[in-house]
Design a protein around this motif. Structure first.
Motif, PDB file in Angstrom:
ATOM      1  N   ASP A   1      41.721  36.945  45.760  1.00  0.00           N
ATOM      2  CA  ASP A   1      42.172  38.196  45.141  1.00  0.00           C
ATOM      3  C   ASP A   1      42.003  38.193  43.628  1.00  0.00           C
ATOM      4  N   ALA A   2      41.692  37.009  43.042  1.00  0.00           N
ATOM      5  CA  ALA A   2      41.543  36.898  41.590  1.00  0.00           C
ATOM      6  C   ALA A   2      40.084  36.825  41.170  1.00  0.00           C
ATOM      7  N   LEU A   3      39.145  37.096  42.107  1.00  0.00           N
ATOM      8  CA  LEU A   3      37.729  37.094  41.764  1.00  0.00           C
ATOM      9  C   LEU A   3      37.431  38.183  40.746  1.00  0.00           C
ATOM     10  N   ASP A   4      36.559  37.855  39.789  1.00  0.00           N
ATOM     11  CA  ASP A   4      36.136  38.852  38.817  1.00  0.00           C
ATOM     12  C   ASP A   4      35.322  39.938  39.518  1.00  0.00           C
ATOM     13  N   PRO A   5      35.465  41.182  39.066  1.00  0.00           N
ATOM     14  CA  PRO A   5      34.831  42.293  39.782  1.00  0.00           C
ATOM     15  C   PRO A   5      33.322  42.410  39.562  1.00  0.00           C
ATOM     16  N   THR A   6      32.781  41.704  38.576  1.00  0.00           N
ATOM     17  CA  THR A   6      31.344  41.805  38.320  1.00  0.00           C
ATOM     18  C   THR A   6      30.703  40.452  38.530  1.00  0.00           C
ATOM     19  N   PRO A   7      29.452  40.400  38.985  1.00  0.00           N
ATOM     20  CA  PRO A   7      28.793  39.106  39.215  1.00  0.00           C
ATOM     21  C   PRO A   7      28.565  38.344  37.930  1.00  0.00           C
ATOM     22  N   ALA A   8      28.343  37.043  38.061  1.00  0.00           N
ATOM     23  CA  ALA A   8      28.200  36.171  36.899  1.00  0.00           C
ATOM     24  C   ALA A   8      27.020  36.570  36.041  1.00  0.00           C
ATOM     25  N   SER A   9      25.969  37.134  36.652  1.00  0.00           N
ATOM     26  CA  SER A   9      24.766  37.464  35.892  1.00  0.00           C
ATOM     27  C   SER A   9      24.973  38.575  34.890  1.00  0.00           C
TER      28      SER A   9
ATOM     29  N   LEU B   1      52.077  36.274  37.314  1.00  0.00           N
ATOM     30  CA  LEU B   1      52.361  36.313  38.741  1.00  0.00           C
ATOM     31  C   LEU B   1      53.821  36.717  38.954  1.00  0.00           C
ATOM     32  N   PRO B   2      54.091  37.668  39.862  1.00  0.00           N
ATOM     33  CA  PRO B   2      55.480  38.100  40.087  1.00  0.00           C
ATOM     34  C   PRO B   2      56.412  36.925  40.365  1.00  0.00           C
ATOM     35  N   GLY B   3      57.567  36.985  39.752  1.00  0.00           N
ATOM     36  CA  GLY B   3      58.565  35.931  39.896  1.00  0.00           C
ATOM     37  C   GLY B   3      58.539  34.912  38.772  1.00  0.00           C
ATOM     38  N   TRP B   4      57.409  34.801  38.086  1.00  0.00           N
ATOM     39  CA  TRP B   4      57.277  33.860  36.978  1.00  0.00           C
ATOM     40  C   TRP B   4      57.663  34.513  35.660  1.00  0.00           C
TER      41      TRP B   4
ATOM     42  N   HIS C   1      49.073  31.811  38.138  1.00  0.00           N
ATOM     43  CA  HIS C   1      48.426  32.007  39.436  1.00  0.00           C
ATOM     44  C   HIS C   1      47.979  30.686  40.059  1.00  0.00           C
ATOM     45  N   LEU C   2      47.844  29.650  39.237  1.00  0.00           N
ATOM     46  CA  LEU C   2      47.390  28.349  39.728  1.00  0.00           C
ATOM     47  C   LEU C   2      48.550  27.454  40.143  1.00  0.00           C
TER      48      LEU C   2
ATOM     49  N   ILE D   1      36.626  33.344  38.328  1.00  0.00           N
ATOM     50  CA  ILE D   1      37.981  33.542  38.844  1.00  0.00           C
ATOM     51  C   ILE D   1      38.977  33.518  37.681  1.00  0.00           C
ATOM     52  N   LEU D   2      39.832  34.534  37.645  1.00  0.00           N
ATOM     53  CA  LEU D   2      40.928  34.591  36.668  1.00  0.00           C
ATOM     54  C   LEU D   2      40.419  34.475  35.228  1.00  0.00           C
ATOM     55  N   THR D   3      39.441  35.284  34.875  1.00  0.00           N
ATOM     56  CA  THR D   3      38.995  35.344  33.487  1.00  0.00           C
ATOM     57  C   THR D   3      39.334  36.719  32.931  1.00  0.00           C
ATOM     58  N   TYR D   4      38.884  36.991  31.715  1.00  0.00           N
ATOM     59  CA  TYR D   4      39.240  38.231  31.036  1.00  0.00           C
ATOM     60  C   TYR D   4      38.811  39.472  31.830  1.00  0.00           C
TER      61      TYR D   4
END
Length: 292
Positions: free
Chosen positions: A283-291, A213-216, A260-261, A203-206
């Motif tokens: 919504d911040a999950l990385d698009p590729t699996p950990a493997s 985040l909008p507003g910040w 985001h946190l 979550i929330l990595t490169y």
């Protein structure tokens, strides 16, 4: 006063070797001794750290002739010292060399040091398998992946998260007078490792290349001599958070990630990392699996 403080900061190492409970560990100081207070004696700066100087005020209202580096409003170092001022340095030393703390017995740490940090911290440490080692100023999170060991500790009035390498502390990645701000980042760092071990997407990595985040907003910080890659967040209601984070401008990816946190409570952050689908951070999950 200097001798009292020297004993306070190093004598717990002796107690640790004797397997005695810590006495007045800096991480548990919650307030001043009865009647004592402190006043700030210099402007509090926010550059690569948050620092000011202050001095103790006796119960009769007179100031103590001293200056100590800390951070306000809590000034934990001054608060700790206030509990030692009724004793001579020799009596302080004797107390630390006594298993039950002698006249400082009421300041003896009771029970599990991890439990004293509250339920969220216990939840976080259990999630990573309980590999947490308490020390006088904080906690070390041993790992099996490298010589760089995560370290959560308090120094100069701020909670800090950084690493040690072969026992030597490295500069903090994040520091703040607000403990939960630092613990949010620790959850991101440590629980993403747990997610990797489970084969869950991080979550929330490169991989997600998080934007602010909008507003910040971010504030870039400099030191007195040269450019410094440090900054802090500004909330949507224009509050400059009491924190300093090491990051790389102009992208400032670490600050983007932290933004985001911050709208979530610490409990929500931890629970999101412990949910396979990412919970509030889905919504911040990385698009590729950990493997991969």
């Amino acid at each position: 006063m200097a001798l009292r403080w020297l004993i306070c900061r190093i004598a717990n190492r002796y107690r640790e070797k004797q397997k005695w409970p810590y006495l007045l560990p800096l991480r548990t100081v919650s307030g001043f001794a009865a009647g004592w207070s402190a006043e700030q004696t210099s402007e509090q700066t926010v550059v690569y750290s948050i620092k000011a100087t202050g001095r103790l005020i006796r119960p009769d209202g007179t100031p103590v002739d001293m200056d100590m580096t800390t951070a306000f409003p809590h000034a934990p170092e001054l608060a700790a010292l206030s509990h030692l001022m009724h004793l001579t340095p020799g009596q302080v030393l004797d107390a630390y060399l006594t298993p039950d703390g002698g006249p400082l017995n009421h300041l003896l740490e009771q029970g599990d040091p991890i439990a004293t940090m509250g339920q969220d911290f216990q939840h976080l440490t259990r999630a990573r398998g309980g590999r947490t080692t308490p020390c006088e100023d904080g906690f070390i999170f041993p790992n099996t992946y490298s010589d760089w060991v995560p370290h959560f500790y308090i120094e100069d009035g701020c909670w800090r998260f950084g690493h040690t390498e072969r026992g030597e502390k490295r500069p903090a990645e994040l520091l703040s007078t607000d403990r939960d701000t630092v613990l949010r980042w620790i959850a991101h760092e440590l629980l993403n490792v747990m997610r990797f071990d489970k084969g869950w997407p991080s979550i929330l990595t490169y991989k997600t290349d998080p934007a602010l985040l909008p507003g910040w907003q971010v504030q870039k910080l400099y030191d007195h001599y040269q450019h410094s890659n440090h900054g802090r967040l500004i909330s949507p209601d224009n509050i400059h958070l009491p924190m300093v984070m090491s990051t790389v401008f102009p992208r400032h990816e670490n600050l983007n990630t932290l933004s985001h946190l911050m709208p979530l409570t610490l409990t929500q952050v931890i629970n999101s990392f412990l949910a396979e689908d990412g919970g509030n951070l889905h919504d911040a999950l990385d698009p590729t699996p950990a493997s991969t």
